[in-house]
Design a protein around this motif. Structure first.
Motif, PDB file in Angstrom:
ATOM      1  N   ASP A 296      10.775  -1.840  -8.345  1.00 48.44           N
ATOM      2  CA  ASP A 296       9.491  -2.217  -7.763  1.00 48.44           C
ATOM      3  C   ASP A 296       8.798  -3.324  -8.550  1.00 48.44           C
ATOM      4  O   ASP A 296       8.169  -4.200  -7.962  1.00 48.44           O
ATOM      5  N   SER A 320      10.364  -5.145   4.540  1.00 47.56           N
ATOM      6  CA  SER A 320      10.018  -3.730   4.374  1.00 47.56           C
ATOM      7  C   SER A 320      10.340  -3.235   2.967  1.00 47.56           C
ATOM      8  O   SER A 320       9.662  -2.328   2.454  1.00 47.56           O
ATOM      9  N   GLU A 324       7.490  -1.420   0.698  1.00 45.15           N
ATOM     10  CA  GLU A 324       7.565  -0.085   0.100  1.00 45.15           C
ATOM     11  C   GLU A 324       7.290  -0.144  -1.404  1.00 45.15           C
ATOM     12  O   GLU A 324       6.665   0.762  -1.969  1.00 45.15           O
ATOM     13  N   ARG A 328       3.886   1.550  -3.324  1.00 50.32           N
ATOM     14  CA  ARG A 328       3.947   2.465  -4.470  1.00 50.32           C
ATOM     15  C   ARG A 328       2.993   2.004  -5.578  1.00 50.32           C
ATOM     16  O   ARG A 328       2.350   2.825  -6.238  1.00 50.32           O
TER      17      ARG A 328
END
Length: 721
Positions: A296, A320, A324, A328
């Motif tokens: 991430d 996408s 995501e 987070r």
């Protein structure tokens, strides 16, 4: 922003803004920082644009209430959607109040104190503006050549898991949204970073999948089960793929099997390092592989901001995946209350009151005391008394370098040295101080002064060890003996004939064969932290009874490495009744066993184990089985003892360790006191990973061992039905 709708916020973000959220930059990049603009070396080569900085998601290494508030304020002036920054730092074993290194902390076997140390570190960090700590590090370690063994709690998966849970609880508490004295924790390094070939940092890791599941993954899983908010990927490869680009590790094991839903961050530069690893041709491919694997946040390289947009436009990746990851990050910012109060717990007034408070220093002293391990005490030379003439000699006699690596904000000037600790309780006319040698060198003048001091004393305290730079990250060594200069000093002091008490300051198990037989006493102090000198003094003079037990084995020599207690048997075990003299699994020039085994540690009193009993001969899987043992303090001093409970699965579908720690109890006994210690064993504690990675137990015989170390035990056996 009150009760921000994260999905709505995400929909308002441009792709560039989203990708910037996935980027972590060091403090000097940001307006309002003390070091603003001091971007040199590799940082200068990053070529970060002002637009990226304005939309970056997190800051690395900022601290201090005034500075973090200033950075956040400047950031929010320029961030289009008012998304606050996350401040992350390495608060590993204390913020400014430094606790013993984690390896020492493990030797305390005290989970409540470990939790308390993390709580204190969190409180000091939080009032100083830090939101996330890159801790705990729970990598299982078996090779003391690797410098980062000092950051872990040892060689046992169960014990590491227990400390993992305790530290996560201490850092995070139970409500990060309301409790501004806590910080989010980040467990690291996923996965198996603690098993590099040759003990060389950043090196290849090569192990079976089953060994990884059984030995190396449990402590990470313990942290995730405890609710840890973040996970950091490892530098190393696992099965030929760098962890930072491994979909198998991150998507399958971490996300799916372990059900981790928090943020996954790379270690420093690890995304770009996919290129020299040889799995990415360029930064664009590195960005592709890292995001696809599930990273991430990219720490301190620019593969994401420079290449993710083009990868999405080329349809190599879908937006996408970015969404995501951003979501987070936004969720953690919301959980920390940053949208409502972007400055969170940062408070200059509280910072002055809380950081390095007397209460915090007292807790550091207590944990340091319980982390000390007495390795030898011939003829009860310890404890000392204040009427003896004592010479304190060695490079650590009056050295503030006792905090260890990753003591980022700790001050050596604030640390209590051994000289300061001993001087506080002694008639100065009875105490002589002499350096004797430096860490790595010795002069005739210093040696002569030390020898004279020794001759004029009743007992010598010889303070030896490693400079803190000799362990920690990038601190790998092939020779784990004390530096030759210190061995030469030891030899000269030994010639005086005076009793020698060695106090060791180090970040790893050492090869102590050069001094073990000749020293009268050896006290392993590790890097004990801010109050180290005071804690050691308390133990040397008997104010406190040593209770530490090793959580990593000490080898006879580097040639034995890896040496650890929970090893497998072989087809030709050396200790078998019918073992041949030569054709057995053994060294010709060294014992198989370690010099000091896992769980070993002496006390100033004696603990007698007797009357081991079990509740049944057979174990019903539904009901379990219990074991009791009586422990008596038959010495003259009150003390704590760590009662250790091990099992052996005698016959398995795959070979099983000769011993596995399954539980322990810390008990306090007054002289003459006896306590019965109870252990309840459940069927799930007997499960292990089979060849098909199914986790289950096998029917058959099990041996149980209870005692004061992995080798000093009483035993029973039972059958699992």
């Amino acid at each position: 922003m009150q009760d921000v709708n994260l999905t709505e916020l995400l929909s308002k973000m441009t792709l560039d803004e989203k990708i910037a959220q996935l980027t972590q930059l060091a403090t000097p990049f940001f307006k309002g920082s003390k070091d603003q603009g001091e971007i040199t070396g590799p940082m200068k080569e990053m070529g970060i644009t002002q637009k990226v900085i304005e939309n970056a998601g997190s800051v690395l290494g900022a601290s201090g209430a005034q500075q973090t508030k200033s950075i956040q304020e400047e950031h929010l002036k320029n961030n289009r959607l008012g998304i606050p920054l996350l401040f992350m730092s390495d608060i590993v074993h204390g913020y400014e109040t430094i606790f013993p290194i984690p390896l020492a902390m493990g030797c305390s076997w005290d989970l409540s104190l470990a939790e308390k140390s993390a709580e204190i570190a969190a409180k000091e960090a939080a009032v100083s503006g830090v939101h996330v700590t890159f801790a705990p590090m729970v990598d299982l370690v078996r090779d003391p050549r690797w410098g980062r063994v000092m950051e872990t709690t040892g060689e046992d998966p169960y014990l590491n898991g227990e400390f993992s849970k305790a530290q996560v609880k201490g850092f995070q508490g139970s409500n990060l949204t309301k409790d501004f004295n806590r910080v989010a924790a980040c467990v690291k390094h996923f996965a198996a970073y603690g098993a590099p070939e040759g003990g060389r940092d950043y090196n290849t890791v090569n192990m079976s999948e089953r060994e990884m599941y059984e030995q190396y993954l449990p402590a990470y899983k313990a942290a995730i089960d405890a609710g840890v908010e973040m996970v950091m990927s490892a530098f190393n490869t696992v099965d030929g793929i760098p962890a930072t680009g491994s979909k198998y590790l991150m998507r399958k094991i971490l996300r799916k099997e372990m059900e981790f839903e928090g943020i996954l961050i790379s270690d420093w530069g690890a995304v770009k390092e996919l290129i020299p690893h040889g799995v990415a041709e360029d930064e664009a491919e590195a960005a592709f592989k890292a995001l696809e694997a599930g990273i991430d946040i990219e720490m301190m390289t620019t593969c994401y901001v420079d290449h993710l947009k083009e990868q999405i436009e080329m349809r190599n990746l879908t937006e996408s995946l970015v969404d995501e990851a951003v979501l987070r990050i936004l969720k953690l910012k919301k959980k920390l209350g940053l949208f409502e109060n972007p400055y969170r717990g940062a408070d200059e007034r509280l910072e002055n009151e809380v950081v390095m408070s007397a209460e915090h220093r007292a807790a550091s002293r207590e944990l340091a005391t319980k982390s000390l391990v007495l390795l030898k005490n011939e003829k009860n030379v310890l404890p000392l008394n204040h009427h003896q003439k004592i010479s304190l000699i060695g490079p650590f006699a009056d050295n503030g370098d006792i905090l260890g690596a990753w003591s980022w904000k700790g001050s050596r000037e604030d640390a209590v040295t051994l000289k300061e600790g001993i001087s506080q309780g002694m008639d100065h006319s009875l105490l002589t101080i002499a350096k004797g040698s430096n860490i790595q060198s010795i002069s005739e003048e210093d040696a002569a002064e030390a020898v004279q001091a020794a001759k004029n004393s009743d007992v010598v305290i010889l303070a030896l060890g490693e400079d803190s730079e000799m362990s920690g990250e990038a601190g790998s060594r092939t020779n784990i003996k004390l530096p030759q200069a210190q061995l030469d000093l030891f030899a000269k002091i030994k010639e005086t004939g005076k009793p020698i008490v060695v106090v060791l300051f180090n970040g790893r198990p050492l090869d102590l064969t050069d001094i073990h037989d000749q020293a009268d006493a050896i006290l392993e102090a590790w890097y004990p932290g801010t109050e180290g000198g005071a804690a050691i003094t308390d133990v040397l003079f008997g104010k406190e009874n040593p209770s530490g037990k090793l959580t990593m084995s000490f080898p006879y020599s580097a040639g034995q490495i890896p040496v650890y207690y929970n090893h497998f048997n072989t087809g030709r075990p050396k200790d078998a009744p019918d073992a041949q003299e030569r054709y057995a699994s053994q060294y010709l020039d060294s014992p198989n066993k370690p010099l000091y085994p896992f769980g070993f540690g002496l006390s100033y009193t004696n603990f007698l184990y007797k009357n081991i009993q079990q509740s049944a001969e057979n174990m019903d899987p539904e009901e379990g089985i219990s074991f009791t043992i009586e422990v008596t303090n038959n010495g003259k001093m009150a003390g704590e003892e760590v009662v250790q409970f091990y099992i052996q699965d005698v016959t398995g579908e795959v070979v099983r360790p000769l011993k596995e720690l399954k539980d322990f109890r810390k008990i306090f006994l007054n002289p003459g006191e006896t306590k019965e210690v109870l252990f309840n064993l459940r069927e799930e504690q007997l499960r292990y990973y089979h060849s098909d990675l199914s986790l289950k137990s096998d029917k058959g015989k099990f041996n149980v061992f209870i005692g004061s170390s992995s080798e000093d035990v009483l035993s029973l056996s039972f059958q699992l039905l």
